[in-house]
Write an enzyme that holds these catalytic residues in place. Structure first.
Site, PDB file in Angstrom:
ATOM      1  CE  LYS A  42       9.732  -8.875  -0.852  1.00 25.72           C
ATOM      2  NZ  LYS A  42       9.549  -9.853  -1.888  1.00 25.72           N
ATOM      3  CD  GLU A  98       4.627   0.502   5.303  1.00 23.38           C
ATOM      4  OE1 GLU A  98       5.102   0.480   4.160  1.00 23.38           O
ATOM      5  OE2 GLU A  98       4.036  -0.481   5.792  1.00 23.38           O
ATOM      6  CG  ASP A  99       5.139   0.683   0.576  1.00 25.14           C
ATOM      7  OD1 ASP A  99       4.620   0.597   1.710  1.00 25.14           O
ATOM      8  OD2 ASP A  99       5.175  -0.281  -0.203  1.00 25.14           O
ATOM      9  CG  ASP A 102      -5.340   0.103   1.226  1.00 29.07           C
ATOM     10  OD1 ASP A 102      -6.190   1.006   1.166  1.00 29.07           O
ATOM     11  OD2 ASP A 102      -5.515  -1.008   0.680  1.00 29.07           O
ATOM     12  CG  PHE A 151      -3.422  -2.153  -6.779  1.00 26.26           C
ATOM     13  CD1 PHE A 151      -3.428  -2.660  -5.487  1.00 26.26           C
ATOM     14  CD2 PHE A 151      -2.343  -2.437  -7.608  1.00 26.26           C
ATOM     15  CE1 PHE A 151      -2.379  -3.456  -5.035  1.00 26.26           C
ATOM     16  CE2 PHE A 151      -1.291  -3.229  -7.157  1.00 26.26           C
ATOM     17  CZ  PHE A 151      -1.318  -3.738  -5.877  1.00 26.26           C
TER      18      PHE A 151
HETATM   19  P1  IMP Z   1      -2.548  -1.868   4.929  1.00 23.90           P
HETATM   20  O1  IMP Z   1      -3.879  -2.201   4.270  1.00 23.90           O
HETATM   21  O2  IMP Z   1      -2.463  -0.401   5.272  1.00 23.90           O
HETATM   22  O3  IMP Z   1      -2.288  -2.763   6.111  1.00 23.90           O
HETATM   23  O4  IMP Z   1      -1.437  -2.126   3.821  1.00 23.90           O
HETATM   24  C1  IMP Z   1      -0.769  -3.340   3.740  1.00 23.90           C
HETATM   25  C2  IMP Z   1       0.171  -3.405   2.568  1.00 23.90           C
HETATM   26  O5  IMP Z   1      -0.583  -3.588   1.380  1.00 23.90           O
HETATM   27  C3  IMP Z   1       1.040  -2.206   2.255  1.00 23.90           C
HETATM   28  O6  IMP Z   1       2.180  -2.090   3.054  1.00 23.90           O
HETATM   29  C4  IMP Z   1       1.424  -2.522   0.822  1.00 23.90           C
HETATM   30  O7  IMP Z   1       2.475  -3.450   0.785  1.00 23.90           O
HETATM   31  C5  IMP Z   1       0.163  -3.155   0.285  1.00 23.90           C
HETATM   32  N1  IMP Z   1      -0.637  -2.190  -0.516  1.00 23.90           N
HETATM   33  C6  IMP Z   1      -1.715  -1.471  -0.124  1.00 23.90           C
HETATM   34  N2  IMP Z   1      -2.195  -0.719  -1.146  1.00 23.90           N
HETATM   35  C7  IMP Z   1      -1.376  -0.970  -2.220  1.00 23.90           C
HETATM   36  C8  IMP Z   1      -1.327  -0.478  -3.586  1.00 23.90           C
HETATM   37  O8  IMP Z   1      -2.142   0.332  -4.051  1.00 23.90           O
HETATM   38  N3  IMP Z   1      -0.328  -0.980  -4.361  1.00 23.90           N
HETATM   39  C9  IMP Z   1       0.592  -1.884  -3.918  1.00 23.90           C
HETATM   40  N4  IMP Z   1       0.584  -2.354  -2.658  1.00 23.90           N
HETATM   41  C10 IMP Z   1      -0.387  -1.911  -1.814  1.00 23.90           C
HETATM   42 MG    MG Z   2       4.412  -1.935   2.720  1.00 30.72          MG
END
Ligand code: IMP
Ligand code: MG
Length: 180
Positions: A42, A98-99, A102, A151
């Site tokens: 979302k 993407e938002d 990470d 975060f």
């Molecule tokens: P990934 O670690 O790049 O696979 O990220 C997976 C998901 O973790 C992202 O799409 C976000 O939904 C969530 N996420 C990662 N870092 C943050 C943060 O700092 N705040 C809120 N959600 C996060």
């Molecule tokens: Mg996401």
């Protein structure tokens, strides 16, 4: 929500300015092509809505929802599709929106999955990239902001499904986590 926040990292004005710049680049890069932008639910709702309105060509929009298996807050890279595209992307130019990236594990999997469907191209646009993402082999074409490993919430990003509706990006005060 003010008392729940620690600091603002990216203001609403900075987001607006950056989206105009990113939109101009995307318009130029995809000129004369038939672009499909794919928002990852979302978190990407805000950036999709604003980025799409900064573009000057009539792009198509579609959505995916994925969940990453894994313990707690860490991404495992094992992904399940909760909602798939409604669009056949064979021979299409696809831009994933993407938002935040990470660990990059979710997105690496998603890129692989979409590429297996025979698109002309698959590129990535993210509002925020965190430093861990540099360790994975992921080519991110459009990046809003490179932020430190903290975060963050706001502009689509949540903590326990809240704070997505903040119009800026910031960090939460410690008492918010402690009360859980
Ligand atoms: P990934 O670690 O790049 O696979 O990220 C997976 C998901 O973790 C992202 O799409 C976000 O939904 C969530 N996420 C990662 N870092 C943050 C943060 O700092 N705040 C809120 N959600 C996060
Ligand atoms: Mg996401």
């Amino acid at each position: 929500m003010g008392q729940d926040l620690e600091k603002v990292l990216v203001t609403e004005e900075q987001i607006t300015t950056r989206l105009q710049e990113m939109g101009a680049r995307i318009d130029a890069d995809y000129a004369g092509r038939d672009l499909l932008i794919v928002g990852v639910l979302k978190g990407a709702v805000m950036v999709m809505a604003d980025l799409a309105r900064s573009l000057h060509s009539p792009v198509a929009m579609d959505w995916m929802a994925v969940s990453s298996y894994g313990a707690g807050t860490t991404s495992s890279g094992v992904v399940r599709i909760l909602k798939d595209l409604e669009t056949d992307i064979q021979d299409r130019d696809v831009l994933i929106v993407e938002d935040v990236i990470d660990s990059g594990l979710t997105l690496s999997w998603l890129v692989g999955n979409l590429k297996s469907r025979g698109p002309t191209s698959v590129e990535i646009c993210t509002m925020v990239r965190k430093p861990l993402a540099l360790d994975v082999d992921l080519d991110v074409r459009y990046i809003g902001f490179d932020l430190p490993d903290e975060f963050i919430v706001g502009y689509g990003l949540d903590y326990a499904e809240k704070y997505r509706n903040l119009p800026f990006i910031g960090t939460l005060a410690p008492h918010v986590y402690e009360s859980d």
